[in-house]
Design a protein around this motif. Structure first.
Motif, PDB file in Angstrom:
ATOM      1  N   ALA A 189       4.894   5.046   2.518  1.00  0.00           N
ATOM      2  CA  ALA A 189       5.159   6.264   3.279  1.00  0.00           C
ATOM      3  C   ALA A 189       5.948   5.964   4.549  1.00  0.00           C
ATOM      4  O   ALA A 189       6.899   6.688   4.899  1.00  0.00           O
ATOM      5  N   ARG A 190       5.576   4.899   5.247  1.00  0.00           N
ATOM      6  CA  ARG A 190       6.312   4.540   6.469  1.00  0.00           C
ATOM      7  C   ARG A 190       7.757   4.187   6.148  1.00  0.00           C
ATOM      8  O   ARG A 190       8.685   4.544   6.900  1.00  0.00           O
ATOM      9  N   SER A 226       0.461   3.614   2.111  1.00  0.00           N
ATOM     10  CA  SER A 226       0.767   3.858   3.527  1.00  0.00           C
ATOM     11  C   SER A 226       2.025   3.102   3.947  1.00  0.00           C
ATOM     12  O   SER A 226       2.864   3.630   4.690  1.00  0.00           O
ATOM     13  N   ASP A 227       2.181   1.857   3.472  1.00  0.00           N
ATOM     14  CA  ASP A 227       3.412   1.104   3.732  1.00  0.00           C
ATOM     15  C   ASP A 227       4.615   1.837   3.145  1.00  0.00           C
ATOM     16  O   ASP A 227       5.673   1.942   3.776  1.00  0.00           O
ATOM     17  N   TYR A 236      -0.151  11.427   2.419  1.00  0.00           N
ATOM     18  CA  TYR A 236       0.321  10.260   3.164  1.00  0.00           C
ATOM     19  C   TYR A 236       1.351  10.604   4.235  1.00  0.00           C
ATOM     20  O   TYR A 236       1.909   9.710   4.868  1.00  0.00           O
ATOM     21  N   ASP A 242      -4.523   3.346  -0.573  1.00  0.00           N
ATOM     22  CA  ASP A 242      -5.457   3.023   0.497  1.00  0.00           C
ATOM     23  C   ASP A 242      -6.120   4.241   1.126  1.00  0.00           C
ATOM     24  O   ASP A 242      -7.156   4.110   1.788  1.00  0.00           O
ATOM     25  N   LEU A 243      -5.578   5.435   0.923  1.00  0.00           N
ATOM     26  CA  LEU A 243      -6.223   6.656   1.413  1.00  0.00           C
ATOM     27  C   LEU A 243      -6.974   7.386   0.305  1.00  0.00           C
ATOM     28  O   LEU A 243      -7.517   8.466   0.530  1.00  0.00           O
ATOM     29  N   THR A 253       0.841  -1.197   0.000  1.00  0.00           N
ATOM     30  CA  THR A 253       0.000   0.000   0.000  1.00  0.00           C
ATOM     31  C   THR A 253       0.881   1.254   0.000  1.00  0.00           C
ATOM     32  O   THR A 253       2.071   1.207   0.346  1.00  0.00           O
TER      33      THR A 253
END
Length: 316
Positions: free
Chosen positions: A164-165, A161-162, A196, A245-246, A159
């Motif tokens: 971005a982390r 989000s993954d 994100y 996902d966002l 994703t």
């Protein structure tokens, strides 16, 4: 008036290539289910597109369809960048082209938040662009050429989000190849980074031509890359799309765009193209893109053969 220098640059480039009024349509076609239209006989129509595979294919679809209808079509495909095509249309250098609803809403109309529903996004662009600029968006195609990030199938990242982390904690492990437009557009990396929570200053980025991103990710030059979701090289190179996902990326459904004055004078153009637009699904355009970018066929040949197979035109 800030558009004037860009327009002058565009016209200078066009004139320098000897295509001041456009070039000849590259292949001959005759009528099929598209029959000669008396109202279009000898009417000069200049067709434009941006400078990537899918846009060139879409431009040629217009050219061959209108040629079969009897128009005197001029080819001004492969214009560099969205803004240059847009300026060419606003100033009458291009009469008709396919463009994308997300590009219209974010880039041309200056909105920051996309509308998640494809139909509502189209309606909003259609109404706002007509009111603000006298530009008419005809029937929307099903195909949605949205931006996306890809990685290899074994990366373990699924994703945005993954992603971005990873950028924020281990930027060296998130080396990212970005296409030139994606790197600066608000519907590209800058906006995605804000949505994100990506520390853009820590991101390890390589800017390159869009066409080079796919192989750069596949061969490990970059772990991630920006792509167009309908590009045929994604499947051919076994790349994996990261889930948005966002819900940041807008819908980029293709639609025929014309100045209202041109559309009012020649309503037959939208009528001729409507059945073609309805058939342009993600699966269809991805396959046409693949034939060019993977099989090495010419965009004009791919576009003509698809129209011939559908019975719209005949080859000559």
């Amino acid at each position: 008036m800030r558009r004037l220098p860009l327009l002058l640059l565009l016209l200078g480039l066009v004139a320098g290539c000897g295509l001041e009024a456009g070039g000849a349509v590259p292949l001959r076609v005759g009528p099929g289910s598209i029959r000669p239209v008396p109202q279009l006989e000898e009417v000069r129509i200049t067709v434009g597109s941006k400078d990537f595979t899918e846009q060139n294919i879409l431009g040629y679809l217009i050219e061959f369809a209108l040629t079969a209808a009897g128009a005197q079509v001029r080819d001004l495909t492969n214009i560099t960048g969205s803004n240059s095509l847009r300026d060419a249309q606003l100033h009458g250098q291009v009469d008709v082209a396919y463009d994308y609803t997300g590009t219209g809403w974010i880039n041309y109309l200056g909105n920051e938040q996309p509308i998640p529903d494809a139909d509502k996004q189209f309606q909003a662009v259609r109404d706002a662009d007509l009111a603000a600029h006298g530009m008419l968006w005809a029937e929307m195609a099903p195909m949605n050429n949205t931006y996306a990030l890809v990685t290899t199938a074994d990366s373990g990242i699924t994703t945005l989000s993954d992603y971005a982390r990873l950028v924020n904690t281990d930027p060296n492990a998130a080396n990212t190849c970005l296409g030139t437009e994606f790197s600066v557009r608000q519907d590209g990396f800058p906006g995605m980074a804000r949505k994100y929570g990506i520390d853009a200053g820590r991101a390890q980025k390589q800017i390159m031509q869009d066409a080079l991103v796919y192989t750069a990710v596949a061969n490990g030059t970059c772990r991630f890359g920006s792509v167009a979701a309908t590009d045929g090289r994604i499947q051919a190179l076994r790349l994996k799309l990261l889930d948005d996902d966002l819900g940041f990326f807008p819908k980029y459904n293709a639609a025929l765009v014309m100045r209202k004055s041109f559309a009012d004078a020649h309503p037959e153009v939208a009528a001729i193209m409507a059945p073609i637009s309805r058939l342009l699904t993600n699966e269809t355009i991805t396959e046409l893109n693949r034939q060019v970018d993977v099989d090495g066929r010419e965009p004009a040949v791919v576009a003509r053969d698809w129209l011939v197979a559908g019975g719209f035109v005949t080859a000559r």
